[in-house]
Write an enzyme that holds these catalytic residues in place. Sequence first.
Site, mmCIF file in Angstrom:
data_model
loop_
_atom_site.group_PDB
_atom_site.id
_atom_site.type_symbol
_atom_site.label_atom_id
_atom_site.label_comp_id
_atom_site.label_asym_id
_atom_site.label_seq_id
_atom_site.Cartn_x
_atom_site.Cartn_y
_atom_site.Cartn_z
ATOM 1 N N LYS A 1 -9.659 -2.317 1.519
ATOM 2 C CA LYS A 1 -9.430 -1.170 2.401
ATOM 3 C C LYS A 1 -10.152 0.081 1.891
ATOM 4 C CE LYS A 1 -6.368 -3.533 4.835
ATOM 5 N NZ LYS A 1 -6.715 -4.199 6.082
ATOM 6 N N ARG B 1 1.986 -12.030 -0.325
ATOM 7 C CA ARG B 1 0.587 -12.236 0.070
ATOM 8 C C ARG B 1 0.001 -13.534 -0.457
ATOM 9 N NH1 ARG B 1 -2.000 -8.250 3.495
ATOM 10 N NH2 ARG B 1 -0.416 -6.636 3.692
ATOM 11 N N HIS C 1 -11.545 -2.004 11.313
ATOM 12 C CA HIS C 1 -10.413 -2.887 10.980
ATOM 13 C C HIS C 1 -10.322 -3.957 12.067
ATOM 14 C CE1 HIS C 1 -5.803 -3.109 10.123
ATOM 15 N NE2 HIS C 1 -6.472 -3.968 9.381
ATOM 16 N N ARG D 1 0.847 -1.189 0.000
ATOM 17 C CA ARG D 1 0.000 0.000 0.000
ATOM 18 C C ARG D 1 0.885 1.241 0.000
ATOM 19 N NH1 ARG D 1 -2.296 -2.069 4.604
ATOM 20 N NH2 ARG D 1 -1.610 -0.194 5.680
ATOM 21 N N GLY E 1 -3.776 -4.037 -2.023
ATOM 22 C CA GLY E 1 -4.381 -3.034 -1.160
ATOM 23 C C GLY E 1 -4.689 -1.738 -1.864
ATOM 24 N N CYS F 1 0.597 -7.733 14.915
ATOM 25 C CA CYS F 1 0.135 -7.950 16.293
ATOM 26 C C CYS F 1 -0.681 -9.236 16.448
ATOM 27 C CB CYS F 1 -0.683 -6.754 16.759
ATOM 28 S SG CYS F 1 0.286 -5.253 16.927
ATOM 29 N N TYR G 1 -0.879 -3.515 -7.050
ATOM 30 C CA TYR G 1 -0.819 -4.207 -5.763
ATOM 31 C C TYR G 1 -2.186 -4.236 -5.075
ATOM 32 C CZ TYR G 1 -0.170 -5.125 -0.870
ATOM 33 O OH TYR G 1 -0.322 -5.650 0.387
ATOM 34 N N ASP H 1 -10.281 -9.602 9.162
ATOM 35 C CA ASP H 1 -9.699 -8.283 8.899
ATOM 36 C C ASP H 1 -10.669 -7.118 9.059
ATOM 37 O OD1 ASP H 1 -7.391 -6.753 8.114
ATOM 38 O OD2 ASP H 1 -8.316 -6.444 6.162
ATOM 39 N N SER I 1 -1.024 -3.929 12.353
ATOM 40 C CA SER I 1 -0.233 -4.965 11.693
ATOM 41 C C SER I 1 0.843 -5.492 12.636
ATOM 42 C CB SER I 1 0.416 -4.396 10.426
ATOM 43 O OG SER I 1 1.239 -3.303 10.770
#
Length: 598
Positions: free
Chosen positions: A219, A381, A239, A82, A212, A263, A210, A289, A261
Amino acid sequence: MASTQAAAVGEKAPTKNPTLLAWVAKMAQMTQPDSIVWCDGSEEEKKRLTDQAVKEGILIPLNQQKRPGCYLHRSNPNDVARVEHLTFICTPNKTDAGPTNNWMDPDEAYTKLGQHFDGAMKGRTMYVVPYAMGPIGSPFTKIGVELTDSVYVVLNMRIMARMGKQALDMLGDSDDFNRGLHSTGDVNPDRRYICHFPQDNTIWSFGSGYGGNVLLGKKCLALRIGSYLGREEGWLAEHMLILGVTSPKGETTYVAAAFPSACGKTNFAMLIPPAEEYKGWKIETVGDDIAWMRPGPDGRLYAINPEAGYFGVVPGTNYKTNPNAMETIAKDTLFTNVAMTADGDVWWEGKDGEVPDELTDWQGRPWKKGSTEKAAHPNSRFTAPMSNNPVLSSKANDPMGVPISALIFGGRRSNTVPLVIQAFNWTHGVFLGATMGSETTAAATGKVGVVRRDPMAMLPFCGYHMGDYLQHWLDMQKAIPQLPKIFQVNWFRQDKNGKFVWPGFGDNMRVLEWIVNRVHGRVPTKETLLGWVPRSDEGLNLKGLDISAEAVAEATSIKEDEWKAELKSQEVFFEQLGTKAPEALMLQRKLLISRLET
């Protein structure tokens, strides 16, 4: 040209929706594609487009015995993540976008991107991709239409959303749909923009391939536009993962959790409880997500996962960290920027087993064991259908969603924040979410341990002023008679030697069990300056866990000197919000300061 293009659009279109047809014709007039294809989401279309992508070198077939239905895609090396600095919220007033977003005037954005889009699809096909975010027929669901010149985007959108005829049928003749326009252009970073127009329910993305940046349902619509629509219509676009935890007695409790992210979000969504101590317990994934939540007719807060697939980070995923994710990506998955083995399988750093002696890296170059360069890109990904998930909840497609009993906020903190606390009330819980932070890594900033505030894990995804967003959270209290309890967790506390004091992964079930027990009023707590915490005598279930009493004490400790420093750090964030910092949250901060001083 215009009338010819409009006629062609109407001639081939599987819809008579006048607004949709006129918009597609207008965008086609600007981008000038050689042909227009309306996507129907069928298996036949998937096969045809996959074969085409393989023929054109966009997809590489993997070993079909080892990875049935799986393919590899390599993106341009300048286009692998992103681009937050090139992502804009385009509102008439800069104030509406707020200090945490990049802003561009809508007229300027349409003009600037219009020049890039002018003739951008010459020699290419424009794919019209109707899609539904949310279960078909759900009152939560939003319809979008993405116009793209990328077959890779089409195949990914097919996995990530309910795409094709079913979405078009749900839209009918309505003009209420998100208008998404995307072209990869020449993938030049100097001509790369992702622009959101909340008042127009429109997204324009140019110059990237890409995920995202170009899977516009994710998103872009589900969070940036979604959060704006949520405030306008009285709901929350967040989120957050959604999971259901079922006890041996058959009681199911649903929770939603926001983690920035790195976590452990996907790991938590697909958590496997410790086998011996939690026989008969079951965790099921509703979403990994994004959560769209709104008050239900019975006064509870209900949530859906608007997505139909997972677009996850691959490195570090293995049978220890997330066995369910490994099963999910075993078939019918598109991999992006991972390495490939000699026998046509995929590989990434952190995968199970020995590191192969030789690989083809994410850029298609030979790679040898011991190389200082990564074989798979750190942000490589997988795109996999949620139906592959062995612990997918039976409620994942429920049009009414699931009732949320607990909301959890959690960041990566080596100190300060204890393992788990329960907020005193809704306003205090919103304060915990608003001040949530995560420590940066050396790879990201060159400095370790710097706390970045990430309110509700929405810093990169909030589609309007962050102060207004936090006020909307506070206002939702009036609309939800049966409010979920709010908790904060931190799996990443470290001891003086820099070792994690809590084992994490499946053992996070012990914290989740305490949260569920608190929701149902089953366990007493200890009140602290920060909130309610587990009591040492009737708190966390530590049976079978190889952890010392000292380590548990460290994981759950609250140190006043650390919290005094934390409050100073929070002040900087609230100052950034200026006059839009909600008064109720400022008061919560003052109350905490006064408790610490007392």
